[in-house]
Design an enzyme around this catalytic site. Sequence first.
Site, mmCIF file in Angstrom:
data_model
loop_
_atom_site.group_PDB
_atom_site.id
_atom_site.type_symbol
_atom_site.label_atom_id
_atom_site.label_comp_id
_atom_site.label_asym_id
_atom_site.label_seq_id
_atom_site.Cartn_x
_atom_site.Cartn_y
_atom_site.Cartn_z
ATOM 1 N N ASN A 44 -10.158 0.031 0.491
ATOM 2 C CA ASN A 44 -8.846 0.167 0.294
ATOM 3 C C ASN A 44 -8.224 -0.485 -1.037
ATOM 4 O O ASN A 44 -8.267 -1.549 -1.190
ATOM 5 C CB ASN A 44 -7.909 -0.789 1.326
ATOM 6 C CG ASN A 44 -6.498 -0.532 1.478
ATOM 7 O OD1 ASN A 44 -5.777 -0.066 0.300
ATOM 8 N ND2 ASN A 44 -6.017 -0.927 2.560
ATOM 9 N N CYS A 87 0.889 -1.138 -0.058
ATOM 10 C CA CYS A 87 0.062 -0.020 -0.088
ATOM 11 C C CYS A 87 0.880 1.290 0.077
ATOM 12 O O CYS A 87 0.314 2.221 -0.167
ATOM 13 C CB CYS A 87 -1.036 0.070 1.036
ATOM 14 S SG CYS A 87 -2.128 -1.471 1.183
ATOM 15 N N HIS A 139 -2.950 7.485 2.316
ATOM 16 C CA HIS A 139 -3.311 6.109 2.042
ATOM 17 C C HIS A 139 -4.898 5.849 2.439
ATOM 18 O O HIS A 139 -5.180 6.019 3.626
ATOM 19 C CB HIS A 139 -2.311 5.000 2.373
ATOM 20 C CG HIS A 139 -3.044 3.645 2.189
ATOM 21 N ND1 HIS A 139 -3.255 3.242 1.017
ATOM 22 C CD2 HIS A 139 -3.120 2.410 2.889
ATOM 23 C CE1 HIS A 139 -3.837 1.954 1.064
ATOM 24 N NE2 HIS A 139 -3.519 1.606 2.171
HETATM 25 C C1 LIG Z 1 -9.620 -4.428 10.534
HETATM 26 C C2 LIG Z 1 -10.558 -3.442 11.468
HETATM 27 C C3 LIG Z 1 -11.453 -2.674 10.764
HETATM 28 C C4 LIG Z 1 -11.179 -4.130 12.877
HETATM 29 O O1 LIG Z 1 -11.700 -3.498 13.393
HETATM 30 P P1 LIG Z 1 -11.218 -3.782 15.101
HETATM 31 O O2 LIG Z 1 -12.103 -2.655 15.864
HETATM 32 O O3 LIG Z 1 -9.870 -3.852 15.407
HETATM 33 O O4 LIG Z 1 -12.114 -5.162 15.087
HETATM 34 P P2 LIG Z 1 -11.486 -6.410 15.749
HETATM 35 O O5 LIG Z 1 -10.576 -7.117 14.937
HETATM 36 O O6 LIG Z 1 -11.139 -6.334 17.299
HETATM 37 O O7 LIG Z 1 -12.980 -7.268 15.655
HETATM 38 C C5 LIG Z 1 -13.917 -7.019 16.584
HETATM 39 C C6 LIG Z 1 -14.948 -8.160 16.407
HETATM 40 O O8 LIG Z 1 -15.703 -7.779 15.096
HETATM 41 C C7 LIG Z 1 -15.583 -9.136 14.598
HETATM 42 N N1 LIG Z 1 -15.496 -8.912 12.938
HETATM 43 C C8 LIG Z 1 -14.179 -8.866 12.401
HETATM 44 N N2 LIG Z 1 -14.678 -8.656 11.014
HETATM 45 C C9 LIG Z 1 -16.158 -8.422 11.106
HETATM 46 C C10 LIG Z 1 -16.898 -8.047 10.066
HETATM 47 N N3 LIG Z 1 -16.520 -7.864 8.587
HETATM 48 N N4 LIG Z 1 -18.197 -8.014 10.188
HETATM 49 C C11 LIG Z 1 -18.829 -8.272 11.342
HETATM 50 N N5 LIG Z 1 -17.916 -8.534 12.272
HETATM 51 C C12 LIG Z 1 -16.366 -8.553 12.241
HETATM 52 C C13 LIG Z 1 -14.431 -9.886 14.884
HETATM 53 O O9 LIG Z 1 -14.556 -11.346 14.746
HETATM 54 C C14 LIG Z 1 -14.588 -9.340 16.508
HETATM 55 O O10 LIG Z 1 -15.540 -10.278 16.986
HETATM 56 P P3 LIG Z 1 -15.423 -11.028 18.679
HETATM 57 O O11 LIG Z 1 -15.416 -9.503 19.346
HETATM 58 O O12 LIG Z 1 -16.696 -11.556 18.688
HETATM 59 O O13 LIG Z 1 -14.188 -11.590 18.579
HETATM 60 C C15 LIG Z 1 -9.275 -2.486 12.156
HETATM 61 O O14 LIG Z 1 -8.530 -3.242 12.941
HETATM 62 C C16 LIG Z 1 -8.892 -1.771 11.167
HETATM 63 O O15 LIG Z 1 -9.179 -0.954 10.244
HETATM 64 N N6 LIG Z 1 -7.221 -1.945 11.216
HETATM 65 C C17 LIG Z 1 -6.373 -1.469 9.983
HETATM 66 C C18 LIG Z 1 -6.316 -2.450 8.963
HETATM 67 C C19 LIG Z 1 -5.902 -1.690 7.706
HETATM 68 O O16 LIG Z 1 -6.327 -0.642 7.232
HETATM 69 N N7 LIG Z 1 -5.207 -2.410 6.958
HETATM 70 C C20 LIG Z 1 -4.568 -2.079 5.568
HETATM 71 C C21 LIG Z 1 -3.309 -1.127 5.890
HETATM 72 S S1 LIG Z 1 -2.543 -0.926 4.500
#
Ligand SMILES: CC(C)(COP(=O)(O)OP(=O)(O)OC[C@H]1O[C@@H](n2cnc3c(N)ncnc32)[C@H](O)[C@@H]1OP(=O)(O)O)[C@@H](O)C(=O)NCCC(=O)NCCS
Length: 325
Positions: free
Chosen positions: A282, A119, A252
């Site tokens: 993304n 990215c 980004h």
């Molecule tokens: C990925 C992201 C959105 C997840 O959000 P988060 O608040 O960290 O969520 P978590 O991973 O803690 O998951 C929370 C819950 O949602 C659930 N969950 C994950 N994806 C889900 C989806 N698409 N729909 C519904 N629930 C989902 C998980 O299983 C978890 O459930 P649990 O509490 O029962 O275990 C966030 O971490 C993020 O944006 N990170 C950066 C990722 C990114 O931008 N990457 C590319 C960079 S180049």
Amino acid sequence: MTIFAKIIGTGGYLPPRIVSNDDLALELAQKGIETSDQWIVERTGIHQRHLADPGVRTSHLATHAARQALEDAGIAAQDLDLIVVATSTPDYVFPSTACLVQAELGNKGAAAYDVQAVCSGFVYALTTADAMIKAGRARNALVIGAEVFSSILDWNDRSTCVLFGDGAGAVVLQASDEPGILAAQLNADGSQMGILCAAGNVSHGQVVGDPFLRMDGQAVFKLAVTSLAASAHQVCEQAGIALSDITWLVPHQANVRIINFLGRKLGIPSEKVVITVDQHANTSAASVPLALNAARRDGRIRAGDLALLQGVGGGFTWGSVLVRC
Ligand SMILES: CC(C)(COP(=O)(O)OP(=O)(O)OC[C@H]1O[C@@H](n2cnc3c(N)ncnc32)[C@H](O)[C@@H]1OP(=O)(O)O)[C@@H](O)C(=O)NCCC(=O)NCCS
């Protein structure tokens, strides 16, 4: 006389198939996987993504974006002496996607190569092309970020498949005595590869390892905000410019929450931040040039504006380019 690399044209291309969060939730529900528009919007700000149809490759998207950028720049493909494509989803192991785009455009003779920094790829590619122009090794450079990222997603993993989309963005750089790219800085920390990777390969005719993208979302989130904030300060210091002088932050486009945290950390008000992740999701290496192109074409970014372009992603990689538009 100082030679600058100036952006003289931009282009973008998104595959026509739009998949809303509701569409995606329905599709996943058929496989017993639960997600919702509400969850995706609350955690990421994403409302929809464009997805390439089967058989559509990165070079196809890249060529569309390139043609638009060349038209905008008012130069012919044959005038290019450098073509750089940033991608993590190349058409082939080789030749490079840049060579495929070159052939599609009908250019012969330009240097053409790919840059792989996930990215951060566009920011890496732009910095490379800037250095080539400054060194007198190129005059007209085409720099593209293009991905069919949907091809490396595990569509049974709801924690990643909802986040990404496909697309391509491009710029044409030209040697100029007027300021264009003012400063750039790139970084990587390979010891963090485990938090975001697609650790597979093709070897001896077989897929070896895991061909899908895997991510520790929370670790990526934290590292993205801190590394981009530090990089913004460094690149401004290098150029002797205050953060408050920046007209547009073009970060980004991974997640609206990351972008908002970053804006607050840097004291850049939201009116000065370009956001397209809500519409594009993304698109990895394509996200920054797509956002730049969108904001130029809708009249937000104008000639003379100072834009801070920032990339961050797998590797772990990150970097910034400060550009006078
Ligand atoms: C990925 C992201 C959105 C997840 O959000 P988060 O608040 O960290 O969520 P978590 O991973 O803690 O998951 C929370 C819950 O949602 C659930 N969950 C994950 N994806 C889900 C989806 N698409 N729909 C519904 N629930 C989902 C998980 O299983 C978890 O459930 P649990 O509490 O029962 O275990 C966030 O971490 C993020 O944006 N990170 C950066 C990722 C990114 O931008 N990457 C590319 C960079 S180049």
